[in-house]
Design a protein around this motif. Structure first.
Motif, short mmCIF file in Angstrom:
data_model
loop_
_atom_site.label_atom_id
_atom_site.label_comp_id
_atom_site.label_asym_id
_atom_site.label_seq_id
_atom_site.Cartn_x
_atom_site.Cartn_y
_atom_site.Cartn_z
N VAL A 30 32.63 38.60 47.05
CA VAL A 30 32.81 37.71 45.91
C VAL A 30 33.69 38.40 44.87
CG1 VAL A 30 31.60 36.58 44.00
CG2 VAL A 30 30.59 36.59 46.31
N ALA A 32 34.43 38.14 41.00
CA ALA A 32 34.07 37.52 39.72
C ALA A 32 35.08 37.98 38.67
CB ALA A 32 32.64 37.87 39.35
N GLY A 33 34.68 38.85 37.74
CA GLY A 33 35.62 39.32 36.72
C GLY A 33 36.65 40.30 37.26
N GLY A 34 36.35 40.87 38.39
CA GLY A 34 37.30 41.76 39.04
C GLY A 34 37.44 43.14 38.41
N GLN A 35 36.67 43.42 37.38
CA GLN A 35 36.86 44.68 36.65
C GLN A 35 36.34 45.89 37.43
OE1 GLN A 35 38.69 44.65 33.60
NE2 GLN A 35 39.02 42.74 34.69
N SER A 36 35.48 45.64 38.37
CA SER A 36 35.03 46.74 39.24
C SER A 36 35.62 46.61 40.64
CB SER A 36 33.50 46.75 39.34
OG SER A 36 32.95 46.96 38.06
N LEU A 37 35.73 45.39 41.11
CA LEU A 37 36.18 45.19 42.49
C LEU A 37 37.67 45.47 42.68
CD1 LEU A 37 35.57 44.35 45.37
CD2 LEU A 37 35.78 41.96 44.71
N THR A 111 31.75 39.99 34.15
CA THR A 111 30.62 39.07 34.04
C THR A 111 29.31 39.84 34.05
OG1 THR A 111 30.43 38.82 36.44
CG2 THR A 111 31.91 37.29 35.29
N GLU A 124 24.86 49.43 31.90
CA GLU A 124 23.81 49.09 30.94
C GLU A 124 22.96 47.90 31.37
OE1 GLU A 124 26.93 49.73 30.20
OE2 GLU A 124 26.88 51.43 28.82
N ALA A 167 25.22 35.43 43.94
CA ALA A 167 24.29 35.49 42.81
C ALA A 167 24.75 34.42 41.83
CB ALA A 167 24.35 36.88 42.17
C1 LIG Z 1 37.61 50.77 32.20
C2 LIG Z 1 36.28 50.13 32.55
C3 LIG Z 1 35.16 50.57 31.88
C4 LIG Z 1 33.94 50.00 32.19
N1 LIG Z 1 32.85 50.46 31.51
C5 LIG Z 1 31.64 49.90 31.78
C6 LIG Z 1 30.48 50.33 31.08
O1 LIG Z 1 30.52 51.18 30.19
N2 LIG Z 1 29.30 49.77 31.42
C7 LIG Z 1 29.20 48.80 32.38
O2 LIG Z 1 28.11 48.31 32.62
N3 LIG Z 1 30.28 48.38 33.04
C8 LIG Z 1 31.50 48.89 32.76
N4 LIG Z 1 32.59 48.44 33.45
C9 LIG Z 1 32.41 47.45 34.52
C10 LIG Z 1 32.42 46.06 33.99
O3 LIG Z 1 31.32 45.82 33.19
C11 LIG Z 1 32.48 45.12 35.18
O4 LIG Z 1 32.97 43.95 34.71
C12 LIG Z 1 31.17 44.82 35.90
O5 LIG Z 1 30.56 45.96 36.38
C13 LIG Z 1 31.38 43.93 37.12
O6 LIG Z 1 31.57 42.65 36.72
P1 LIG Z 1 32.80 41.82 37.27
O7 LIG Z 1 32.53 40.41 36.89
O8 LIG Z 1 34.05 42.39 36.79
O9 LIG Z 1 32.61 41.96 38.86
P2 LIG Z 1 33.67 42.15 40.01
O10 LIG Z 1 34.51 43.36 39.77
O11 LIG Z 1 34.38 40.90 40.28
O12 LIG Z 1 32.68 42.43 41.20
C14 LIG Z 1 31.93 43.60 41.29
C15 LIG Z 1 31.06 43.58 42.54
O13 LIG Z 1 30.04 42.62 42.41
C16 LIG Z 1 30.16 41.57 43.40
N5 LIG Z 1 29.90 40.33 42.70
C17 LIG Z 1 30.36 39.98 41.47
N6 LIG Z 1 29.84 38.79 41.11
C18 LIG Z 1 29.07 38.39 42.14
C19 LIG Z 1 28.27 37.25 42.35
N7 LIG Z 1 28.14 36.29 41.43
N8 LIG Z 1 27.58 37.15 43.51
C20 LIG Z 1 27.66 38.12 44.44
N9 LIG Z 1 28.40 39.20 44.30
C21 LIG Z 1 29.09 39.34 43.15
C22 LIG Z 1 31.57 41.71 43.91
O14 LIG Z 1 31.67 41.24 45.22
C23 LIG Z 1 31.82 43.18 43.80
O15 LIG Z 1 31.24 43.84 44.87
C24 LIG Z 1 33.83 48.97 33.16
C25 LIG Z 1 34.98 48.54 33.81
C26 LIG Z 1 36.20 49.10 33.52
C27 LIG Z 1 37.42 48.61 34.23
#
Ligand SMILES: Cc1cc2nc3c(=O)[nH]c(=O)nc-3n(C[C@H](O)[C@H](O)[C@H](O)COP(=O)(O)OP(=O)(O)OC[C@H]3O[C@@H](n4cnc5c(N)ncnc54)[C@H](O)[C@@H]3O)c2cc1C
Lengths: 289, 795
Positions: A30, A32-37, A111, A124, A167
């Protein structure tokens, strides 16, 4: 730093998303926000054959009150929840935690639910869910299940969400009356993942004595470490509660590791300091609640 | 008033372009070019047994795969050793693509060219290199033991060894004076690796024009002229058939003065071979493991001093980590050795360094280039002397200062340019007075006591430095005034966002008496100016600034001569205001520079109304003289060069107040003050910007940045996730005061400012943390976890 090849899907409804996920199974991820993936893809640390982008599912961009708490949909961004008055009123710990998550630009995309599924032990929001005893709702074609926090986080970057599952939301219990929360952490730089961090919830009884005291710690184990320290604090008014004993109790529970940013000893020490600070602040909030 | 432009805080003319996304950086060019990507060694030390590309051949869009075996002629030889030095007895450089052996993680082994970067990386992932892994050498101390070798033919891993001595006036050496001194101290200091880390990585884009047999190369470089010569030499092309252009460059900080990078010769070669445009834009991981690092040193200090803290003898022995290769020679440790004495008059000084090879990324200059280490050493020494004698730290420094009437001051050493280290000018006592006032030094003990009463720990620190800036050999400037009245300035050195377009225009506008808007500036384009050295060592303003001023003076003289003819006046009575030449005091007798430009170029053909006035029949010139006099040239233009006899020496002093958390050991900078002297200021706003950026990088080096290698030579933090550069939130507000001690060495009286900000920061923060904590600080950077360990060890 370019991702390996993948097939891209952008479903327009939840039903379609679940169909696609059912079809791709373990080969699907999946987005979502892509910030980790996206960083994981770019560094070729993850190579899913299918990417299922849920950003078209605006029906999941929800922040809603439910009996006993707040339900946050899979497409609610950190920034939205951080600014939500309803969220702040029902559960102030969310806002306290979100302010510590990364930076505004990342919070605009990332997200809350994505952060839970990503299950980074340094993040967190998993600690918040664990502390409050919330749950995550997982949907697959033909059914949904609610997984409580205690079972949801299964290891570093591992959660109960299985292949084919999406999720769709997470539930955060509301703050009980005469309770307060706090989140304290130490990060190397503003917005970094914490070296150690502690979320705390303190509840007072009618005599304004501590009746519940719980903490959840980040970066000191494979999953967020939640601990009930009510006993250690003593059934006393906040001013004379034994926060230090609570801190020691938590320090005994955690299993921090040494990495390039901090030693295990320092993390243990820090966690103790932060447990005291967070409990004291949470109790202060409870007194004003 | 045009002449007021010099010294004014003129707004940066490049900013509207750069801040609104209209800059043209390397990867903005050539969108249709083929992409290159590299297979890089995953091992720190290994023999290459076999390279199997068969799987990669199936990738759709693959164009070519090259290994060392494919390289022809001089391309197959090791890359040049740019700056040889007699002490560098065992200089070693890499091959553009590894031949038989790799010596650090990230060394390029195979080049892949494909339709786009995605496909090129897909192909890279399918190439199998069979390595025989060898045990690596990691860390200077392991290297110095010499049990394992990075290069089989470099015994003890020592690439260079150099001793410099500056004996006392009566001929006694440092060791002797230390032995006889009333007080002596000996200690060890450690500084870890960091890197330039520009936001834009390296990059090369090449076009081969087969019809013209010419090559055009764009490179994100700090020296386009020298890249041009290197590419022409490596590819065997005639120099006039190669042009190199530095487009907008998103930061350099030293790493881009290194050249030619393997990619800088391989990409043009592939473009020639394939007859296609080829581009490579470095990604962040490549930048971490395949470019260059700096800073790492271990220093052993012995010092002897008297009761006032005056240094009678100082002996420093340095182990310098040079990484796997020495393409940029031993500039960094030479600078550390020679800039170490700073603003002080040491009784006698002895410095010795060994530059050792390790199986890590090579070391080349990074902003400050060895000086932060030097200042860390000298200033830690000053603080230790003060602590030992129970004296105020500024008093010890003042006791050692070179006095304003002692310039030129000869430190008795040989600087990086091979010339005697003679300071041109400075006023250190005055700088210290300004700094103490700015930071409130004398009132600090009371503040500290008040904070202590509240359970807070604060500390104040100081650091002083002298920086050799504006090193030779030369730079040039070309100035042309065209018949539309516009002024076109060009210089060969390159820009990385410092504001050269602004300051060089200020210089030209002030020298020529023209409005700033009429001046345009081009840098780093060999089509416009072929002779140049490059941008490093805080030299652009000093070198190109003075060259442009000299070129402007030539043009001005010529303009006045032609105008004098036309106005039938004496050139000595003429001045130029707002682009118009006129007789002083009589504005009616005037001729615009545009017209002077027309008159300067006698024409046969008229192509517009202006040109008609310059044809042979227009008739101002005498029939007895040739249209262009012997020794004269057509056109209103001039070229000149500035070549200094030696460097100018800028100086400065920083102070900081820090707070350390008694429980969490977090370190916060509460105030940061800078007194800075770079001679005459061309643009004080730009100088302050340079200082701010430098301090930010210095804070990185002091509290955040380290390259963490494990025992296998793997870089554990090769991303911005784990290599911690400070954000704006970690950088304090910088309070500045300027002192202007003009340099007597150049026409504009200026000194360099580019590196200054970064130089003393580690020393200053160490000094302040030491004051707050009462624990000796002997290594940098310092993390909260480190401070926690220090506290435990001290208690
Ligand atoms: C520079 C930087 C600093 C950061 N610092 C912090 C921090 O201090 N604390 C913190 O908590 N986070 C931090 N993050 C992470 C940020 O909060 C991410 O956005 C978060 O961890 C993942 O959310 P996302 O929507 O971007 O998920 P994505 O990157 O899109 O996905 C992350 C993972 O979750 C899965 N996934 C996402 N949504 C779903 C869903 N609905 N159902 C099933 N699987 C799903 C994806 O398949 C993937 O494996 C940071 C990121 C960056 C780039």
């Amino acid at each position: 730093m370019k991702p390996p090849p993948f097939d891209y899907h952008r479903p327009r409804s939840l039903g379609e998303a679940l169909d696609v996920l059912a079809g791709t199974g373990a080969d699907g991820k999946v987005l979502a926000g892509g910030q980790s993936l996206i960083p994981l893809l770019n560094m070729r640390l993850a190579a899913p054959a299918h990417l299922v982008d849920i950003n078209g599912l605006t029906e999941l961009a929800t922040v809603e009150e439910e009996p006993g708490g707040l339900r946050i949909g899979a497409l609610a961004r950190h920034a939205r929840v951080e600014r939500s008055a309803r969220a702040a009123a029902l559960q102030p710990l969310l806002g306290q935690a979100l302010r510590l998550v990364a930076h505004p630009v990342i919070r605009n995309r990332g997200t809350v639910v994505g952060s839970l599924v990503h299950a980074d032990p340094a993040a967190e929001l998993p600690a918040v869910l664990a502390l409050l005893g919330g749950s995550v709702r997982l949907a697959r074609r033909g059914g949904t299940r609610d997984v409580p926090a205690a079972e949801f986080f299964t290891g570093p970057l591992e959660s109960a969400a299985g292949p084919g599952e999406l999720a769709v939301s997470a539930f955060f219990p509301a703050l009980p009356p005469r309770s307060g929360t706090a989140f304290h952490e130490v990060a190397r730089r503003h917005g970094d993942y914490a070296l150690a961090g502690v979320a705390a919830l303190v509840g007072l009884d009618d005599d304004l004595r501590v009746s519940t005291a719980r903490v959840a710690c980040v970066s000191v184990g494979p999953v967020p470490v939640a601990a009930d320290v009510t006993g250690a604090c003593g059934h006393r008014p906040p001013a004379s509660a034994d926060w230090a004993a609570a801190a020691r109790a938590v320090q005994d529970r955690i299993e921090p590791e040494t990495d390039i940013h901090a030693t295990a000893d320092y993390r243990r020490h820090l966690t103790g300091v932060l447990v005291e600070r967070a409990l004291r602040d949470a109790a202060g909030e409870a007194l004003h609640a | 008033m045009t002449t007021k432009l010099f010294g004014e805080p003129v707004q940066r003319r490049e900013d509207p372009r750069l801040l609104t996304g209209r800059g043209r950086y390397l990867d903005d060019l050539g969108p249709d070019a083929l992409a290159a990507a590299f297979v890089r060694s995953p091992h720190a030390h290994a023999l290459i047994r076999d390279i199997d590309v068969s799987d990669a051949l199936d990738v759709d869009g693959l164009v070519a795969i090259y290994t060392w075996e494919d390289l022809p002629g001089r391309l197959a030889e090791p890359l040049p050793l740019l700056i040889p030095h007699p002490a560098l007895t065992h200089g070693r450089t890499a091959f553009p693509l590894a031949r038989e052996r790799v010596r650090h993680v990230g060394e390029p082994v195979v080049m892949v060219v494909a339709r786009d970067r995605y496909l090129a990386e897909d192909a890279c992932a399918l190439i199998r290199v069979d390595y025989e892994v060898l045990k690596p050498v990691v860390g200077v101390e392991e290297a110095a033991q010499g049990a394992r070798l990075v290069h089989d033919d470099v015994p003890g891993n020592v690439g260079a060894h150099l001793v410099q001595q500056a004996p006392s006036a009566d001929g006694r050496d440092a060791r002797e004076l230390i032995e006889d001194a009333p007080h002596t101290l000996a200690f060890r200091l450690d500084i870890e690796r960091s890197a330039s880390m520009p936001l834009e990585g390296r990059g090369v884009y090449a076009r081969w024009d087969a019809d013209d047999s010419s090559l055009r190369v764009y490179s994100s470089t700090q020296t386009s002229t020298s890249v041009r010569m290197a590419v022409a030499a490596k590819l065997g092309l005639p120099l006039p058939k190669v042009e190199v252009i530095a487009p907008d460059v998103g930061g350099g900080f030293g790493v881009k003065i290194m050249h030619p990078w393997p990619e800088e010769v391989l990409v043009p070669w592939a473009a020639m071979l394939l007859g296609r445009e080829v581009k490579w834009a470095e990604d962040r991981r490549e930048h971490f493991v395949s470019s260059a690092h700096e800073r790492a040193q271990v220093q052993f200090v012995r010092v002897g001093f008297d009761d006032d803290g005056r240094v009678l003898g100082l002996e420093v022995t340095i182990l310098h980590d040079h990484g796997a290769y020495t393409p940029y020679g031993i500039i960094v440790p030479i600078i550390t050795s020679t800039q170490l004495p700073g603003p002080y008059k040491l009784g006698a000084y002895r410095v010795e360094f060994s530059s050792v090879y390790t199986n890590t990324v090579q070391v080349t200059p990074y902003r400050g280039a060895g000086r932060p280490q030097a200042v860390f050493c000298m200033e830690r020494t000053m603080d230790r002397i003060a602590a030992h004698l129970g004296l105020d730290r500024t008093a010890v420094r003042a006791a050692n200062f070179i006095q304003p009437d002692e310039f030129p001051y000869d430190q008795g050493l040989t600087f990086q340019d091979g010339r005697p280290l003679i300071y041109d000018s400075g006023d250190y006592p005055q700088a210290l007075r300004l700094l103490k006032e700015l930071i409130g030094w004398d009132g600090f003990p009371a503040r500290k006591a008040a904070a202590e009463a509240e359970g807070r720990r604060i500390g104040i620190g100081i650091g002083c430095y002298v920086e050799g800036t504006g090193v030779g050999p030369y730079e040039g400037g070309h100035v042309q005034i065209t018949s539309d009245g516009r002024v076109h300035v060009s210089t060969g050195l390159t820009s990385q966002g410092q504001g050269h377009e602004t300051v060089f225009a200020q210089i030209a506008a002030a020298e020529l008496g023209v409005p700033l808007e009429r001046v345009s500036v081009v840098t780093g384009d060999t089509r416009r100016f072929g002779y140049a050295v490059g941008t490093f060592a805080s030299r652009a303003a000093v070198m190109s600034g003075n060259a442009i001023a000299l070129a402007c003076r030539k043009v001005r003289e010529k303009a006045l001569r032609i105008a004098a003819d036309a106005l039938e006046a004496d050139p000595r009575d003429l001045e130029i205001t707002d682009g118009v030449v006129h007789v002083a005091g009589s504005p009616k007798a005037a001729i615009p520079l545009a017209t002077v430009a027309v008159l300067s170029n006698p024409l046969r053909y008229a192509f517009d109304a202006e040109a008609v006035r310059a044809t042979q029949f227009a008739g101002t010139s005498s029939p007895d003289r040739p249209p262009v006099d012997a020794g004269d040239e057509p056109g209103l233009e001039g070229r000149d060069y500035y070549s200094p006899i030696r460097s100018t020496f800028a100086s400065g002093m920083h102070a900081a107040i820090v707070e350390t958390d008694p429980l969490t050991a977090e370190i916060r900078i509460l105030r940061y003050a800078v007194v800075h002297d770079c001679g005459n200021l061309i643009n004080p706003m730009i100088v302050e910007g340079q200082i701010h950026g430098g301090v930010a990088q210095g804070v990185g080096g002091a509290l955040y940045e380290r390259m963490v290698y494990d025992g296998h030579g793997q870089l554990l933090n090769a991303s911005f996730m784990d290599f911690l550069m400070p954000y704006a939130t970690e950088v304090p507000k910088v309070e500045t005061a300027h002192l202007q001690t003009p340099s007597p060495l150049n026409p504009l009286g200026i000194k360099g400012a580019g590196e200054a900000g970064v130089i003393p920061v580690s020393a200053v923060i160490a000094s302040a943390v030491e004051d707050a904590e009462g624990i000796p600080i002997a290594r940098m950077p310092l993390s909260p976890s480190d401070l926690f360990d220090l506290r435990r060890a001290a208690s």
